[in-house]
Motif scaffolding. Structure first.
Motif, mmCIF file in Angstrom:
data_model
loop_
_atom_site.group_PDB
_atom_site.id
_atom_site.type_symbol
_atom_site.label_atom_id
_atom_site.label_comp_id
_atom_site.label_asym_id
_atom_site.label_seq_id
_atom_site.Cartn_x
_atom_site.Cartn_y
_atom_site.Cartn_z
ATOM 1 N N GLN A 118 5.451 -1.341 -14.680
ATOM 2 C CA GLN A 118 4.606 -0.998 -13.533
ATOM 3 C C GLN A 118 3.125 -1.129 -13.881
ATOM 4 N N SER A 119 2.342 -1.531 -12.910
ATOM 5 C CA SER A 119 0.900 -1.612 -13.115
ATOM 6 C C SER A 119 0.344 -0.201 -13.280
ATOM 7 N N TRP A 161 -1.849 1.344 -11.742
ATOM 8 C CA TRP A 161 -2.301 2.008 -10.516
ATOM 9 C C TRP A 161 -1.207 2.123 -9.458
ATOM 10 N N SER A 162 0.032 1.784 -9.792
ATOM 11 C CA SER A 162 1.092 1.805 -8.779
ATOM 12 C C SER A 162 1.866 3.114 -8.723
ATOM 13 N N GLY A 163 1.508 4.062 -9.548
ATOM 14 C CA GLY A 163 2.207 5.345 -9.580
ATOM 15 C C GLY A 163 2.235 5.889 -10.990
ATOM 16 N N ASP A 171 4.616 -6.441 -13.928
ATOM 17 C CA ASP A 171 3.285 -5.904 -13.626
ATOM 18 C C ASP A 171 2.771 -4.956 -14.706
#
Length: 120
Positions: free
Chosen positions: A11-12, A14-16, A43
């Motif tokens: 996960q990026s 900033w996605s959670g 990501d």
């Protein structure tokens, strides 16, 4: 002998909370001398992009946690070269210089090397 653990961070930043949680698990494992590795995939490679401004997104900056990995004995750091290329990131200028860039085939072999694999 302690079992080895590979965390795959997909996960990026900033996605959670997943990116931070992956780092927390890796740091905890390193603090307890567990053989642990961290793979940035999909990501997740965005976590290694230079000059991110987490404040603009009202998020906490993960760069200090990333830089602390070697201090916790976490030296097995990997980046999917294909994921970085697909997202326009040059693996040579990512924020973790110690991270080893791997191909898809090498990632398969890497996963087979670890006793436990967690994807976040």
């Amino acid at each position: 002998m302690p079992r080895s653990l590979l965390i795959i961070s997909r996960q990026s930043p900033w996605s959670g909370p997943s990116a931070r949680e992956a780092l927390d698990v890796v740091l905890a494992g390193g603090a307890f001398d567990l053989p642990v590795g961290l793979l940035f995939l999909d990501d997740g490679v965005f976590q290694l992009a230079a000059k991110q401004d987490a404040r603009a997104l009202q998020q906490k900056d993960l760069s200090a946690n990333l830089q602390a990995l070697p201090m916790f004995g976490v030296d097995d750091l990997f980046v999917c070269g294909g994921s970085a290329a697909e997202r326009g990131l040059d693996p040579k200028v990512l924020s973790l210089e110690a991270a080893q860039v791997l191909s898809a085939g090498e990632i398969t072999a890497l996963i087979d090397r670890y006793d436990q694999v967690i994807t976040l």
